[in-house]
Structure formats: structure tokens, C-alpha cells
Scaffold this motif. Sequence first.
Motif, PDB file in Angstrom:
ATOM      1  N   THR A 227       0.894  -1.243   0.016  1.00 42.10           N
ATOM      2  CA  THR A 227      -0.113   0.173  -0.148  1.00 42.10           C
ATOM      3  C   THR A 227       0.724   1.282   0.071  1.00 42.10           C
ATOM      4  O   THR A 227       2.164   1.215   0.673  1.00 42.10           O
ATOM      5  CB  THR A 227      -0.967   0.044   1.188  1.00 42.10           C
ATOM      6  OG1 THR A 227      -0.213  -0.073   2.423  1.00 42.10           O
ATOM      7  CG2 THR A 227      -1.953  -1.220   1.312  1.00 42.10           C
ATOM      8  N   TRP A 228       0.348   2.231  -0.791  1.00 41.32           N
ATOM      9  CA  TRP A 228       1.046   3.617  -0.853  1.00 41.32           C
ATOM     10  C   TRP A 228       0.056   4.543  -0.752  1.00 41.32           C
ATOM     11  O   TRP A 228      -0.417   5.085  -1.681  1.00 41.32           O
ATOM     12  CB  TRP A 228       1.971   3.731  -2.141  1.00 41.32           C
ATOM     13  CG  TRP A 228       2.807   4.884  -2.179  1.00 41.32           C
ATOM     14  CD1 TRP A 228       3.350   5.560  -0.760  1.00 41.32           C
ATOM     15  CD2 TRP A 228       3.603   5.430  -3.015  1.00 41.32           C
ATOM     16  NE1 TRP A 228       4.098   6.677  -1.246  1.00 41.32           N
ATOM     17  CE2 TRP A 228       4.094   6.695  -2.850  1.00 41.32           C
ATOM     18  CE3 TRP A 228       3.451   5.087  -4.519  1.00 41.32           C
ATOM     19  CZ2 TRP A 228       4.921   7.440  -3.647  1.00 41.32           C
ATOM     20  CZ3 TRP A 228       4.335   5.856  -5.545  1.00 41.32           C
ATOM     21  CH2 TRP A 228       4.996   7.060  -4.903  1.00 41.32           C
ATOM     22  N   LYS A 229      -0.531   4.939   0.479  1.00 39.44           N
ATOM     23  CA  LYS A 229      -1.691   5.786   0.784  1.00 39.44           C
ATOM     24  C   LYS A 229      -1.348   7.247   1.057  1.00 39.44           C
ATOM     25  O   LYS A 229      -0.166   7.523   1.426  1.00 39.44           O
ATOM     26  CB  LYS A 229      -2.347   5.059   1.740  1.00 39.44           C
ATOM     27  CG  LYS A 229      -2.783   3.760   1.550  1.00 39.44           C
ATOM     28  CD  LYS A 229      -3.755   3.469   2.797  1.00 39.44           C
ATOM     29  CE  LYS A 229      -4.539   1.938   2.871  1.00 39.44           C
ATOM     30  NZ  LYS A 229      -5.136   1.585   4.023  1.00 39.44           N
ATOM     31  N   SER A 230      -2.197   8.079   0.486  1.00 41.15           N
ATOM     32  CA  SER A 230      -2.015   9.391   1.045  1.00 41.15           C
ATOM     33  C   SER A 230      -2.553   9.515   2.418  1.00 41.15           C
ATOM     34  O   SER A 230      -3.531   9.133   2.845  1.00 41.15           O
ATOM     35  CB  SER A 230      -3.085  10.499  -0.132  1.00 41.15           C
ATOM     36  OG  SER A 230      -2.549  10.161  -1.190  1.00 41.15           O
ATOM     37  N   VAL A 231      -1.792  10.314   3.065  1.00 42.96           N
ATOM     38  CA  VAL A 231      -2.031  10.479   4.451  1.00 42.96           C
ATOM     39  C   VAL A 231      -1.870  12.161   4.825  1.00 42.96           C
ATOM     40  O   VAL A 231      -0.845  12.621   4.567  1.00 42.96           O
ATOM     41  CB  VAL A 231      -1.177   9.588   5.433  1.00 42.96           C
ATOM     42  CG1 VAL A 231      -1.321   9.829   6.883  1.00 42.96           C
ATOM     43  CG2 VAL A 231      -1.417   8.114   5.086  1.00 42.96           C
ATOM     44  N   GLU A 232      -2.743  12.659   5.561  1.00 45.49           N
ATOM     45  CA  GLU A 232      -2.876  13.873   6.111  1.00 45.49           C
ATOM     46  C   GLU A 232      -2.533  13.964   7.520  1.00 45.49           C
ATOM     47  O   GLU A 232      -3.079  12.995   8.357  1.00 45.49           O
ATOM     48  CB  GLU A 232      -3.978  14.790   5.768  1.00 45.49           C
ATOM     49  CG  GLU A 232      -4.518  14.955   4.354  1.00 45.49           C
ATOM     50  CD  GLU A 232      -5.406  15.667   4.038  1.00 45.49           C
ATOM     51  OE1 GLU A 232      -6.239  16.116   4.970  1.00 45.49           O
ATOM     52  OE2 GLU A 232      -5.976  15.817   2.741  1.00 45.49           O
ATOM     53  N   SER A 233      -1.602  14.953   7.916  1.00 46.42           N
ATOM     54  CA  SER A 233      -1.438  15.141   9.368  1.00 46.42           C
ATOM     55  C   SER A 233      -1.236  16.546   9.487  1.00 46.42           C
ATOM     56  O   SER A 233      -0.980  17.451   8.635  1.00 46.42           O
ATOM     57  CB  SER A 233      -0.100  14.477   9.510  1.00 46.42           C
ATOM     58  OG  SER A 233       1.032  15.035   8.887  1.00 46.42           O
ATOM     59  N   SER A 234      -1.512  16.980  10.738  1.00 53.37           N
ATOM     60  CA  SER A 234      -1.343  18.361  11.366  1.00 53.37           C
ATOM     61  C   SER A 234      -0.431  18.636  12.665  1.00 53.37           C
ATOM     62  O   SER A 234      -0.617  17.721  13.311  1.00 53.37           O
ATOM     63  CB  SER A 234      -2.733  18.668  11.653  1.00 53.37           C
ATOM     64  OG  SER A 234      -3.901  18.794  10.757  1.00 53.37           O
ATOM     65  N   ARG A 235       0.471  19.548  12.282  1.00 57.85           N
ATOM     66  CA  ARG A 235       1.506  19.435  13.440  1.00 57.85           C
ATOM     67  C   ARG A 235       1.581  21.015  13.546  1.00 57.85           C
ATOM     68  O   ARG A 235       1.307  22.088  12.864  1.00 57.85           O
ATOM     69  CB  ARG A 235       2.789  19.124  12.835  1.00 57.85           C
ATOM     70  CG  ARG A 235       2.906  17.709  12.462  1.00 57.85           C
ATOM     71  CD  ARG A 235       4.336  17.201  12.040  1.00 57.85           C
ATOM     72  NE  ARG A 235       4.424  15.657  11.730  1.00 57.85           N
ATOM     73  CZ  ARG A 235       5.489  15.306  11.163  1.00 57.85           C
ATOM     74  NH1 ARG A 235       6.699  16.098  11.226  1.00 57.85           N
ATOM     75  NH2 ARG A 235       5.449  13.848  11.015  1.00 57.85           N
ATOM     76  N   ILE A 236       1.994  21.201  14.873  1.00 61.72           N
ATOM     77  CA  ILE A 236       2.098  22.614  15.543  1.00 61.72           C
ATOM     78  C   ILE A 236       3.375  23.134  15.127  1.00 61.72           C
ATOM     79  O   ILE A 236       4.408  22.302  15.287  1.00 61.72           O
ATOM     80  CB  ILE A 236       1.813  22.618  17.022  1.00 61.72           C
ATOM     81  CG1 ILE A 236       0.350  22.337  17.117  1.00 61.72           C
ATOM     82  CG2 ILE A 236       2.187  23.819  17.669  1.00 61.72           C
ATOM     83  CD1 ILE A 236       0.239  22.224  18.831  1.00 61.72           C
ATOM     84  N   ASP A 237       3.424  24.223  14.816  1.00 59.86           N
ATOM     85  CA  ASP A 237       4.857  25.064  14.135  1.00 59.86           C
ATOM     86  C   ASP A 237       5.453  25.454  15.498  1.00 59.86           C
ATOM     87  O   ASP A 237       5.129  26.845  16.086  1.00 59.86           O
ATOM     88  CB  ASP A 237       4.330  26.099  13.127  1.00 59.86           C
ATOM     89  CG  ASP A 237       5.854  26.854  12.791  1.00 59.86           C
ATOM     90  OD1 ASP A 237       6.896  26.406  13.439  1.00 59.86           O
ATOM     91  OD2 ASP A 237       5.770  27.413  11.729  1.00 59.86           O
ATOM     92  N   SER A 238       6.087  24.486  16.101  1.00 62.54           N
ATOM     93  CA  SER A 238       6.608  25.128  17.460  1.00 62.54           C
ATOM     94  C   SER A 238       7.471  26.231  17.555  1.00 62.54           C
ATOM     95  O   SER A 238       7.390  27.258  18.504  1.00 62.54           O
ATOM     96  CB  SER A 238       7.407  23.879  18.133  1.00 62.54           C
ATOM     97  OG  SER A 238       8.415  23.392  17.415  1.00 62.54           O
ATOM     98  N   LYS A 239       8.361  26.566  16.327  1.00 63.22           N
ATOM     99  CA  LYS A 239       9.077  27.639  16.307  1.00 63.22           C
ATOM    100  C   LYS A 239       8.275  29.041  16.349  1.00 63.22           C
ATOM    101  O   LYS A 239       8.496  29.818  16.745  1.00 63.22           O
ATOM    102  CB  LYS A 239      10.080  27.636  15.195  1.00 63.22           C
ATOM    103  CG  LYS A 239      11.178  26.433  15.216  1.00 63.22           C
ATOM    104  CD  LYS A 239      11.877  26.300  14.119  1.00 63.22           C
ATOM    105  CE  LYS A 239      13.110  25.384  14.283  1.00 63.22           C
ATOM    106  NZ  LYS A 239      14.130  25.317  13.161  1.00 63.22           N
TER     107      LYS A 239
END
Length: 309
Positions: free
Chosen positions: A272-284
Motif C-alpha cells: 500500500t502507498w496511501k495518501s496521509v494527512e497530518s497536522s502539526r504545531i509549528d513550535s518555532k
Amino acid sequence: MIAKVLVNTPDLSYEEWLKYRTKGIGGSDCAAIAGMNPWKSPISTYRDKIGEGEPIPDNERMRIGRDLEDYVATRFEEATGLKTRRRNAILYHPEHEFMLANVDRLVVGTDEGLECKTTGSYSKKEWEEGIPQHYELQCHHYMAVTGYKAWWIACLIGNEQFVCKKIDRDEDIIDYLTTIEKNFWENHVLKREMPAPDGSDDSGEIIKMMYPRAVPESSIDLEESFIKSLERRDEIAGLIKKLEVEKKEIEQKIQLEMGENEKATVGERLITWKSVESSRIDSKRFKKDHPDLYAQYTNKNEYRRFKVK
């Protein structure tokens, strides 16, 4: 039955039972000593026996295992037609008194015993391929202590599958276990000399726990024997790097063939080669815009970083 009784267990509390375990090597210890326990190392077993190990709190998983032991024993009796009984005692070998056994069941009218196990569905494939090695060693340890000719092992897998298998006594394995357990007990536990690390995660965690902080600017000179060890480490690191490149090359070739497809099959293998979305906080950015809040919600963790130059 050649084994003798160290203590009867019906009225023994969990804390008392743990103390008696330090008086010798039990069935769940032998695989760790042999380097075949996936969760425990010789170092942590040694620390348990000298009374410096981390206490094992009784938890839900352990209670489930105890509660389902009766069910597994009943299913074993139904599947085999054999009858079992409890032996509510910690037993020990008459010659090698450090070899202990707290068996689940004995099979009535035979020189055989029964070990009851419960596990999750993730272990299904492992059990289909055979008896996990660390459990097979545990059963041979019990045969060594009791003198019995065979040991059954029965397991409930993920509350959906029941398996039971018989292990016949193998004198070569018995001799091997007796030798390594004798060496471990006499040359490590009694002499209070910690065994060498075995490369396991468990050994690493124990060493970090023993030496959690470095004394600033402190230094020692290691023996010259470590020169060859470091050379071997460099060699291994180089091999790992080359293998990682080769692994990525294979993956990239497959990705080119897959293109926009999410799945691919090769024989019975699924890729499998799936599209994955993720949200991260811009800590800087958060630290720059809200320094007070950043400080308030930041946890400081102290650890030791190992480097070789």
C-alpha cells in the motif's frame, strides 16, 4: 515427581510470592537467561534475583491470565480427555535447589504437566508456526525440576482460537538449561556480578536506569580491548547504511511502478502507498508569537545522548 516443596502457595500473598521468586530461577526466568525472552534480558533477571529489580505491579493483563487459567485447563481436558489437578506449591529440584517451579497443572495419572497461556490475536501466526521458543524452554525447565517425561502447553489466542500441543522431554535441552542456570546462579547471582548486556531494548533501559545522569566534565580511559569493539561497531554501521540505501532503492522502484495506485499485489503480498494527512504545531512560530504560553506548556526531559567520534 522428584521435586520437593519450597513453600505451599494457597495462602501466599502476591508480595510474598515475589519474594520467594528471588530464592532461585523459575520457569519464566530460564528463557531470559538463555537470551530467548523477547521482553526480558539476563541483566533484568539478575537484578530481580538480587532484590534490585523494579517491582512488578499486579495489573489487569496479569489478572486476566490468572482468571482464564481455569478456562484454558478445562478446554485442554475437553480436547484431550485428560484430567488435571493443581499443585499449589513452589517446587525445587532436589539436587539443584536454585531451580524452582510454580506449575499451572499436573496431568492426573501421568508423568506430565500442563502450562496454560493466554495471548492476543497478534500472536496467532507465531502459534500456528509452532510453540514459541521461550515457552518451550519454560516447559523443559518444569520437566527438569519435576523429572516428568512430557509437558503440555495450551493457549487461548485472542479469545477466538484454542491450541494445545505436547512437548516431549529432551535430555539435551534439560542439560543445557541446567548448565546455564547453574552458571547464572553461582557466577552472577551469588557473586553479585552482573551478566554482560545482550543488545536487547530491556538491557538498554536497565543501563539507562542505573546511570541516568552524567557527571559534567567527568572522563575515564577505557581498556584497549574496546578499540576492536568500536572498529566492529563502525563496520556494522557502514553495513546498515548500505542496506538502508538498498532497501530504499527497492521501495522507490516499486513506487515508480505503482504511480497513482494506492495498492499493489505481488503474489500473496499486498503493498500500500496511501495518501496521509497530518497536522502539526509549528513550535518555532508558536514560541516566537507566544513565549509565555510556550514556556508554560513545555515539558523538559533529561536523557543521555551516546555518540562515538
